[in-house]
Motif scaffolding. Structure first.
Motif, mmCIF file in Angstrom:
data_model
loop_
_atom_site.group_PDB
_atom_site.id
_atom_site.type_symbol
_atom_site.label_atom_id
_atom_site.label_comp_id
_atom_site.label_asym_id
_atom_site.label_seq_id
_atom_site.Cartn_x
_atom_site.Cartn_y
_atom_site.Cartn_z
ATOM 1 N N GLY A 105 13.109 -122.074 86.888
ATOM 2 C CA GLY A 105 12.490 -123.043 87.787
ATOM 3 C C GLY A 105 11.046 -123.312 87.400
ATOM 4 N N ALA A 106 10.762 -123.344 86.097
ATOM 5 C CA ALA A 106 9.392 -123.495 85.606
ATOM 6 C C ALA A 106 8.772 -124.786 86.124
ATOM 7 N N ARG A 107 7.503 -124.696 86.553
ATOM 8 C CA ARG A 107 6.790 -125.863 87.071
ATOM 9 C C ARG A 107 5.811 -126.420 86.051
ATOM 10 N N HIS A 108 5.363 -125.565 85.142
ATOM 11 C CA HIS A 108 4.476 -125.994 84.067
ATOM 12 C C HIS A 108 4.745 -125.092 82.871
ATOM 13 N N LEU A 109 4.598 -125.634 81.669
ATOM 14 C CA LEU A 109 4.816 -124.890 80.439
ATOM 15 C C LEU A 109 3.577 -124.987 79.561
ATOM 16 N N ALA A 110 3.313 -123.915 78.817
ATOM 17 C CA ALA A 110 2.226 -123.930 77.838
ATOM 18 C C ALA A 110 2.701 -123.211 76.592
ATOM 19 N N CYS A 111 2.296 -123.709 75.433
ATOM 20 C CA CYS A 111 2.704 -123.086 74.178
ATOM 21 C C CYS A 111 1.698 -123.427 73.098
ATOM 22 N N GLY A 112 1.789 -122.719 71.987
ATOM 23 C CA GLY A 112 0.988 -123.020 70.819
ATOM 24 C C GLY A 112 1.620 -124.136 70.012
ATOM 25 N N PRO A 113 0.939 -124.635 68.995
ATOM 26 C CA PRO A 113 1.430 -125.786 68.241
ATOM 27 C C PRO A 113 2.651 -125.488 67.387
ATOM 28 N N ASP A 114 2.914 -124.210 67.095
ATOM 29 C CA ASP A 114 4.034 -123.865 66.231
ATOM 30 C C ASP A 114 5.269 -123.409 66.995
ATOM 31 N N PRO A 173 -4.059 -126.011 70.955
ATOM 32 C CA PRO A 173 -4.339 -126.020 69.513
ATOM 33 C C PRO A 173 -4.575 -124.605 69.009
ATOM 34 N N PRO A 174 -4.409 -124.376 67.702
ATOM 35 C CA PRO A 174 -4.618 -123.034 67.171
ATOM 36 C C PRO A 174 -6.049 -122.577 67.394
ATOM 37 N N LEU A 175 -6.197 -121.291 67.689
ATOM 38 C CA LEU A 175 -7.516 -120.701 67.846
ATOM 39 C C LEU A 175 -8.010 -120.284 66.468
ATOM 40 N N LEU A 176 -9.192 -120.735 66.089
ATOM 41 C CA LEU A 176 -9.692 -120.532 64.733
ATOM 42 C C LEU A 176 -10.854 -119.555 64.710
ATOM 43 N N ALA A 225 -13.512 -117.787 61.305
ATOM 44 C CA ALA A 225 -14.053 -118.209 60.013
ATOM 45 C C ALA A 225 -13.002 -118.248 58.914
ATOM 46 N N GLU A 226 -11.902 -117.497 59.087
ATOM 47 C CA GLU A 226 -10.867 -117.432 58.049
ATOM 48 C C GLU A 226 -9.688 -118.362 58.309
ATOM 49 N N GLY A 227 -9.679 -119.018 59.464
ATOM 50 C CA GLY A 227 -8.565 -119.903 59.768
ATOM 51 C C GLY A 227 -7.951 -119.588 61.118
ATOM 52 N N ALA A 228 -6.692 -119.974 61.276
ATOM 53 C CA ALA A 228 -6.001 -119.787 62.551
ATOM 54 C C ALA A 228 -5.679 -118.308 62.774
ATOM 55 N N ILE A 229 -5.962 -117.844 63.981
ATOM 56 C CA ILE A 229 -5.600 -116.469 64.349
ATOM 57 C C ILE A 229 -4.095 -116.410 64.561
ATOM 58 N N SER A 230 -3.449 -115.432 63.938
ATOM 59 C CA SER A 230 -1.998 -115.323 64.028
ATOM 60 C C SER A 230 -1.567 -113.870 63.883
ATOM 61 N N SER A 231 -0.363 -113.586 64.336
ATOM 62 C CA SER A 231 0.191 -112.247 64.181
ATOM 63 C C SER A 231 0.345 -111.906 62.700
ATOM 64 N N THR A 232 0.695 -112.899 61.890
ATOM 65 C CA THR A 232 0.856 -112.661 60.453
ATOM 66 C C THR A 232 -0.455 -112.204 59.826
ATOM 67 N N ARG A 233 -1.557 -112.858 60.173
ATOM 68 C CA ARG A 233 -2.859 -112.446 59.642
ATOM 69 C C ARG A 233 -3.227 -111.042 60.096
ATOM 70 N N ILE A 234 -2.954 -110.738 61.347
ATOM 71 C CA ILE A 234 -3.274 -109.406 61.875
ATOM 72 C C ILE A 234 -2.476 -108.339 61.120
ATOM 73 N N ARG A 235 -1.209 -108.589 60.869
ATOM 74 C CA ARG A 235 -0.400 -107.631 60.107
ATOM 75 C C ARG A 235 -0.995 -107.412 58.722
ATOM 76 N N ARG A 236 -1.401 -108.486 58.091
ATOM 77 C CA ARG A 236 -1.960 -108.385 56.738
ATOM 78 C C ARG A 236 -3.244 -107.556 56.738
#
Length: 307
Positions: free
Chosen positions: A114-123, A152-155, A157-168
């Motif tokens: 019964g969602a009334r509003h949705l939010a998501c990232g660009p991907d 929009p993606p949160l940036l 100095a190195e680019g978009a913050i992502s789980s992939t970057r954190i793992r690396r």
């Protein structure tokens, strides 16, 4: 905060929320931005997060090495700390993997939650073969009278913050860089298991915590803060790896020595926060050389932690 693992037949107080969508592995600053957008759009509604368990990658590629930043209990706690009152951890199985985007939107988001509003990232995409694109979601939400915020993606100095970057960064030993993107130190949560007690014989007893499905950070020695089951936080030094000097182990684990601490922790769930990387794991010629290095590592960790 409630964690729900289904979407059918939910009680009224578990429906009608503003819902942040995504896998949210790590609950990093980018995920925080999605939650913030969901709340700001409808502050009058309870805030919820929808995620999947297991992570879809674990379902589709079970042979992959463990890669998770957060398992469900830690993820739910992190989401709750950011204001989520509801966490929908939907079981990602064959049925959900083959559900069309149209069916997921109607059956899960509209009828189930019964969602009334949705939010998501660009991907974010959903449904069979990720058929639920941003364009589809916009059109479906508008037709259903549901609001939508695409963040929009949160940036940095190195680019978009992502789980992939954190793992690396973690695999490179750069725990401070990972922490900057997470908004907190990286942690591994697990039960303290019995080891071979060799550390105790040289004055450095350790709490042994399996990595399980967590990502394996760079093997080596870290300054750590360990949160106990009762909430106390104890500083220490920890090794992540396979103990090559002691013959080697088939799997990696965390061995944490807690400073000025002598209590029995076996069976307790603890959270090990990696505060700083000290050195890489290496093999020493004998046990005495290892003990000498552990003493030096402990002093380095105390300095890093200010204890």
């Amino acid at each position: 905060m409630k964690v729900l693992t289904h979407w059918r037949g939910l009680p009224p107080d578990a429906r009608g929320a503003t819902v942040a969508l995504g896998n949210m592995d790590g609950v990093h600053l980018g995920h925080r931005a999605v939650l913030t957008a969901a709340h700001r759009a409808r502050p009058d509604l309870p805030l919820a997060a929808l995620t999947f368990e297991p992570h879809p990658r674990e379902h589709f590629r079970p042979e992959d090495p463990p890669f998770r930043l957060t398992l469900l209990p830690a993820k739910a706690r992190a989401l709750g700390e950011l204001g989520a009152k509801l966490v929908y951890a939907l079981p990602f199985d064959d049925a959900l993997a083959h559900m069309s985007a149209e069916a997921f939107f109607q059956q899960v988001l509209v009828e189930g939650l019964g969602a009334r509003h949705l939010a998501c990232g660009p991907d974010f995409a959903f449904g069979h073969r990720r058929g639920g694109s941003q364009d589809f979601l916009r059109q479906a939400a508008e037709a259903a009278g549901i609001g939508l915020s695409v963040v929009p993606p949160l940036l940095d100095a190195e680019g978009a913050i992502s789980s992939t970057r954190i793992r690396r960064e973690l695999q490179g030993g750069y725990v401070e860089r990972a922490a900057a993107m997470l908004g907190r130190p990286y942690t591994v949560t697990g039960p303290v298991e019995h080891g071979d007690a060799r550390g105790r014989t040289i004055g450095f007893p350790t709490a042994n915590v399996p990595l399980g499905r967590h990502l394996e950070p760079a093997r080596g020695v870290y300054a750590v803060q360990v949160t106990l089951a009762d909430g106390r936080v104890v500083p220490g030094v920890a090794n992540i790896g396979r103990r090559p000097t002691l013959g080697g182990d088939p799997i990696s684990r965390i061995e944490a020595h807690l400073f000025d601490f002598a209590e029995d922790l076996y069976g307790q769930e603890v959270e090990v926060a990696l505060e700083g990387f000290i050195r890489e794991e290496r093999r020493f010629p004998d046990f005495a050389a290892l003990r000498t290095q552990i003493m030096a590592d402990a002093q380095t960790a105390r300095g890093m932690l200010g204890v």
